[in-house]
Design a protein around this motif. Structure first.
Motif, PDB file in Angstrom:
ATOM      1  N   MET A  76      77.344  -7.312   2.695  1.00 49.23           N
ATOM      2  CA  MET A  76      76.480  -6.654   3.678  1.00 49.23           C
ATOM      3  C   MET A  76      77.013  -5.257   3.967  1.00 49.23           C
ATOM      4  O   MET A  76      78.222  -5.035   4.004  1.00 49.23           O
ATOM      5  CB  MET A  76      76.435  -7.454   4.979  1.00 49.23           C
ATOM      6  N   SER A  77      76.108  -4.289   4.170  1.00 44.96           N
ATOM      7  CA  SER A  77      76.555  -2.911   4.395  1.00 44.96           C
ATOM      8  C   SER A  77      75.591  -2.193   5.323  1.00 44.96           C
ATOM      9  O   SER A  77      74.427  -2.566   5.462  1.00 44.96           O
ATOM     10  CB  SER A  77      76.657  -2.155   3.067  1.00 44.96           C
ATOM     11  N   ILE A  78      76.122  -1.160   5.974  1.00 46.13           N
ATOM     12  CA  ILE A  78      75.310  -0.248   6.767  1.00 46.13           C
ATOM     13  C   ILE A  78      75.133   1.027   5.967  1.00 46.13           C
ATOM     14  O   ILE A  78      76.100   1.564   5.401  1.00 46.13           O
ATOM     15  CB  ILE A  78      75.974   0.041   8.122  1.00 46.13           C
ATOM     16  N   ILE A  79      73.900   1.502   5.923  1.00 45.81           N
ATOM     17  CA  ILE A  79      73.592   2.755   5.235  1.00 45.81           C
ATOM     18  C   ILE A  79      73.555   3.884   6.257  1.00 45.81           C
ATOM     19  O   ILE A  79      72.913   3.776   7.305  1.00 45.81           O
ATOM     20  CB  ILE A  79      72.240   2.647   4.504  1.00 45.81           C
ATOM     21  N   SER A  80      74.255   4.945   5.966  1.00 46.25           N
ATOM     22  CA  SER A  80      74.175   6.183   6.744  1.00 46.25           C
ATOM     23  C   SER A  80      73.303   7.160   5.971  1.00 46.25           C
ATOM     24  O   SER A  80      73.557   7.408   4.784  1.00 46.25           O
ATOM     25  CB  SER A  80      75.580   6.761   6.960  1.00 46.25           C
ATOM     26  N   LEU A  81      72.291   7.695   6.626  1.00 46.21           N
ATOM     27  CA  LEU A  81      71.351   8.609   5.968  1.00 46.21           C
ATOM     28  C   LEU A  81      71.390   9.976   6.638  1.00 46.21           C
ATOM     29  O   LEU A  81      71.258  10.073   7.866  1.00 46.21           O
ATOM     30  CB  LEU A  81      69.927   8.043   6.055  1.00 46.21           C
ATOM     31  N   GLY A  82      71.581  11.016   5.849  1.00 42.88           N
ATOM     32  CA  GLY A  82      71.581  12.366   6.396  1.00 42.88           C
ATOM     33  C   GLY A  82      71.517  13.401   5.287  1.00 42.88           C
ATOM     34  O   GLY A  82      71.428  13.064   4.104  1.00 42.88           O
ATOM     35  N   ALA A  83      71.599  14.656   5.673  1.00 41.68           N
ATOM     36  CA  ALA A  83      71.560  15.757   4.695  1.00 41.68           C
ATOM     37  C   ALA A  83      72.974  16.012   4.176  1.00 41.68           C
ATOM     38  O   ALA A  83      73.532  17.095   4.317  1.00 41.68           O
ATOM     39  CB  ALA A  83      70.972  17.008   5.337  1.00 41.68           C
ATOM     40  N   TYR A  84      73.538  14.967   3.580  1.00 42.71           N
ATOM     41  CA  TYR A  84      74.931  15.024   3.115  1.00 42.71           C
ATOM     42  C   TYR A  84      75.051  15.549   1.685  1.00 42.71           C
ATOM     43  O   TYR A  84      76.144  15.536   1.120  1.00 42.71           O
ATOM     44  CB  TYR A  84      75.549  13.623   3.156  1.00 42.71           C
ATOM     45  N   ASP A  85      73.942  15.986   1.102  1.00 42.15           N
ATOM     46  CA  ASP A  85      73.930  16.364  -0.304  1.00 42.15           C
ATOM     47  C   ASP A  85      73.856  17.875  -0.513  1.00 42.15           C
ATOM     48  O   ASP A  85      73.486  18.347  -1.577  1.00 42.15           O
ATOM     49  CB  ASP A  85      72.757  15.687  -1.027  1.00 42.15           C
ATOM     50  N   ARG A  86      74.211  18.659   0.519  1.00 38.95           N
ATOM     51  CA  ARG A  86      74.208  20.113   0.416  1.00 38.95           C
ATOM     52  C   ARG A  86      75.382  20.640   1.227  1.00 38.95           C
ATOM     53  O   ARG A  86      75.804  20.004   2.203  1.00 38.95           O
ATOM     54  CB  ARG A  86      72.908  20.697   0.968  1.00 38.95           C
ATOM     55  N   PHE A  87      75.916  21.784   0.845  1.00 40.22           N
ATOM     56  CA  PHE A  87      77.075  22.336   1.533  1.00 40.22           C
ATOM     57  C   PHE A  87      76.599  23.091   2.768  1.00 40.22           C
ATOM     58  O   PHE A  87      76.447  24.302   2.762  1.00 40.22           O
ATOM     59  CB  PHE A  87      77.871  23.246   0.601  1.00 40.22           C
ATOM     60  N   ASN A  88      76.349  22.326   3.816  1.00 35.90           N
ATOM     61  CA  ASN A  88      75.999  22.906   5.105  1.00 35.90           C
ATOM     62  C   ASN A  88      76.892  22.244   6.143  1.00 35.90           C
ATOM     63  O   ASN A  88      76.924  21.020   6.263  1.00 35.90           O
ATOM     64  CB  ASN A  88      74.525  22.689   5.427  1.00 35.90           C
ATOM     65  N   ILE A 137      80.625   9.297  11.948  1.00 37.04           N
ATOM     66  CA  ILE A 137      80.277   7.876  11.922  1.00 37.04           C
ATOM     67  C   ILE A 137      81.444   7.061  11.373  1.00 37.04           C
ATOM     68  O   ILE A 137      81.814   6.019  11.924  1.00 37.04           O
ATOM     69  CB  ILE A 137      79.004   7.638  11.092  1.00 37.04           C
ATOM     70  N   ASP A 138      82.056   7.558  10.308  1.00 36.94           N
ATOM     71  CA  ASP A 138      83.174   6.841   9.687  1.00 36.94           C
ATOM     72  C   ASP A 138      84.318   6.597  10.666  1.00 36.94           C
ATOM     73  O   ASP A 138      84.998   5.576  10.598  1.00 36.94           O
ATOM     74  CB  ASP A 138      83.714   7.641   8.493  1.00 36.94           C
ATOM     75  N   ARG A 139      84.557   7.548  11.557  1.00 39.78           N
ATOM     76  CA  ARG A 139      85.733   7.468  12.416  1.00 39.78           C
ATOM     77  C   ARG A 139      85.685   6.265  13.363  1.00 39.78           C
ATOM     78  O   ARG A 139      86.732   5.832  13.865  1.00 39.78           O
ATOM     79  CB  ARG A 139      85.922   8.762  13.201  1.00 39.78           C
ATOM     80  N   VAL A 140      84.498   5.730  13.648  1.00 38.01           N
ATOM     81  CA  VAL A 140      84.409   4.583  14.552  1.00 38.01           C
ATOM     82  C   VAL A 140      83.838   3.333  13.884  1.00 38.01           C
ATOM     83  O   VAL A 140      83.857   2.259  14.480  1.00 38.01           O
ATOM     84  CB  VAL A 140      83.576   4.915  15.805  1.00 38.01           C
ATOM     85  N   ALA A 141      83.341   3.451  12.653  1.00 35.70           N
ATOM     86  CA  ALA A 141      82.774   2.278  11.964  1.00 35.70           C
ATOM     87  C   ALA A 141      83.887   1.282  11.630  1.00 35.70           C
ATOM     88  O   ALA A 141      84.987   1.672  11.224  1.00 35.70           O
ATOM     89  CB  ALA A 141      82.052   2.714  10.702  1.00 35.70           C
ATOM     90  N   GLU A 142      83.593   0.020  11.791  1.00 38.63           N
ATOM     91  CA  GLU A 142      84.593  -1.013  11.523  1.00 38.63           C
ATOM     92  C   GLU A 142      84.657  -1.390  10.055  1.00 38.63           C
ATOM     93  O   GLU A 142      85.613  -2.037   9.615  1.00 38.63           O
ATOM     94  CB  GLU A 142      84.296  -2.242  12.373  1.00 38.63           C
ATOM     95  N   SER A 143      83.648  -1.004   9.295  1.00 36.32           N
ATOM     96  CA  SER A 143      83.665  -1.262   7.851  1.00 36.32           C
ATOM     97  C   SER A 143      83.122  -0.040   7.125  1.00 36.32           C
ATOM     98  O   SER A 143      82.498   0.833   7.728  1.00 36.32           O
ATOM     99  CB  SER A 143      82.832  -2.504   7.518  1.00 36.32           C
ATOM    100  N   GLU A 144      83.362   0.024   5.848  1.00 42.73           N
ATOM    101  CA  GLU A 144      82.947   1.189   5.068  1.00 42.73           C
ATOM    102  C   GLU A 144      81.429   1.260   4.964  1.00 42.73           C
ATOM    103  O   GLU A 144      80.755   0.250   4.720  1.00 42.73           O
ATOM    104  CB  GLU A 144      83.557   1.115   3.665  1.00 42.73           C
TER     105      GLU A 144
END
Length: 374
Positions: free
Chosen positions: A1-13, A23-30
């Motif tokens: 089971m996984s959580i998906i994070s969706l954002g504009a992570y595919d461009r250098f902005n 989100i990673d800093r507080v998520a309990e799993s990857e």
């Protein structure tokens, strides 16, 4: 089971790349970080991402939820997203298309090129929300009221089907309230950066202005900017330009070239990754710019900051969270005076605000992740 994070992570902005880290800093799993396109921006401080379309197709049965990772995701159009994923060498062609062709047609073509069935790039539609819990993580939508009634209803219908919507400014909250979408207010997730900076150090160079502007903003105000920066130079400040908007369509470097042609004494700070941007703002005596996340970073690291008026999302955020810290300058002849005002704000006030906003932002991230698992 996984959580998906969706954002504009595919461009250098800058801001977009930081959302996944927050989100990673507080998520309990990857988490599985997804975007419109797959990319690996780890070399510049981003993440390895997979296309959200592919992630949902292959992992729907095991996805626990989707957290939409902040930014201007509510009003983002397919044409704008497609533009920002292209080379800056195509900017002129995209600008011309935007000026002369109907946006509806451009959106249709861009959406088809990305093989998506979603009407809005970062808004999972109702059928997805019915199959998978969706939350919105301190998102922005200060310009929702400028969209057509039909576009607003598409957004509202999808958001009503989600589990939780948190927004980063009062203007967005009011816009959503007008279309019957309840939301909770939270500082932008990047504000939690302050929790990594427990002590603000005094700056060795107390006369360093870091200036930033997008080309869309600067090109209409170039003579006034040159005049204002000249006054700061006369007052003994050093001035360097910091490019923050580096994705296609943002054109901070174009703004710098335009400014340098009229003001050759302004230097250019090298930016290889997101840490270079944070470091430049941290070391500055004052940050002046149009970048929302330049401002948010300034508050988080305790650097005095001035917002350049004319950017709705920046004005909305400052008014909501930091009006006592950040002058908003509309008349550029007021810029030198505003610098003195910003530098005169007590360090104790800056410290109180930056820690308070950071704690609130991190609590909101936890709230969003917990909502997915309820």
């Amino acid at each position: 089971m996984s959580i998906i994070s969706l954002g504009a992570y595919d461009r250098f902005n800058y801001g977009d790349l930081l959302f996944a880290h927050m989100i990673d800093r507080v998520a309990e799993s990857e988490l599985v970080h997804t975007a419109i396109a797959g990319s690996d921006l780890s070399s510049v401080g981003g993440h390895l991402t997979v296309p959200v379309r592919s992630a949902l197709k292959s992992e729907t049965s095991s996805v626990e939820g989707i957290i939409v990772g902040g930014g201007d995701v509510l009003t983002a159009s397919w044409f704008a997203v497609d533009w920002q994923l292209r080379s800056e060498r195509l900017d002129l062609a995209y600008r011309a298309a935007y000026r002369f062709l109907p946006l509806g047609m451009l959106d249709y073509v861009a959406r088809a090129a990305r093989f998506s069935s979603w009407e809005r790039p970062y808004i999972p539609p109702r059928d997805v929300c019915e199959a998978i819990p969706v939350v919105y993580h301190a998102v922005g939508g200060a310009d929702i009221a400028r969209l057509s009634v039909a576009e607003q209803e598409v957004i509202a219908e999808a958001l009503r089907a989600s589990k939780l919507v948190t927004v980063r400014d009062r203007t967005t909250a009011a816009n959503l309230d007008s279309v019957d979408v309840p939301s909770l207010l939270s500082p932008d997730s990047v504000a939690a950066m302050s929790l990594d900076t427990p002590e603000v150090l005094s700056q060795a160079d107390a006369r360093q202005v870091v200036f930033q502007a997008s080309d869309n903003w600067l090109r209409h105000r170039l003579p006034q900017v040159v005049s204002a920066l000249t006054e700061l130079l006369k007052a003994g400040f050093n001035i360097d330009f910091l490019p923050i908007g580096l994705a296609a369509g943002h054109s901070d470097l174009t703004a710098y070239e335009r400014l340098r042609s009229r003001f050759p004494s302004v230097g250019l700070l090298e930016v290889r990754n997101v840490e270079d941007i944070k470091s430049a703002i941290t070391k500055a005596t004052v940050f002046i710019g149009t970048s929302l996340h330049g401002h948010i970073t300034s508050v988080a690291v305790g650097t005095p900051t001035i917002a350049l008026g004319g950017v709705s999302k920046l004005e909305a955020y400052v008014e909501t969270w930091a009006s006592e810290l950040c002058p908003v300058v509309f008349d550029l002849s007021d810029l030198p005076t505003s610098v003195n005002r910003a530098l005169g704000i007590p360090a104790s006030l800056r410290e109180d605000v930056r820690i308070r906003l950071g704690a609130q932002a991190q609590l909101n991230t936890k709230r969003c992740l917990e909502a997915l698992l309820e």
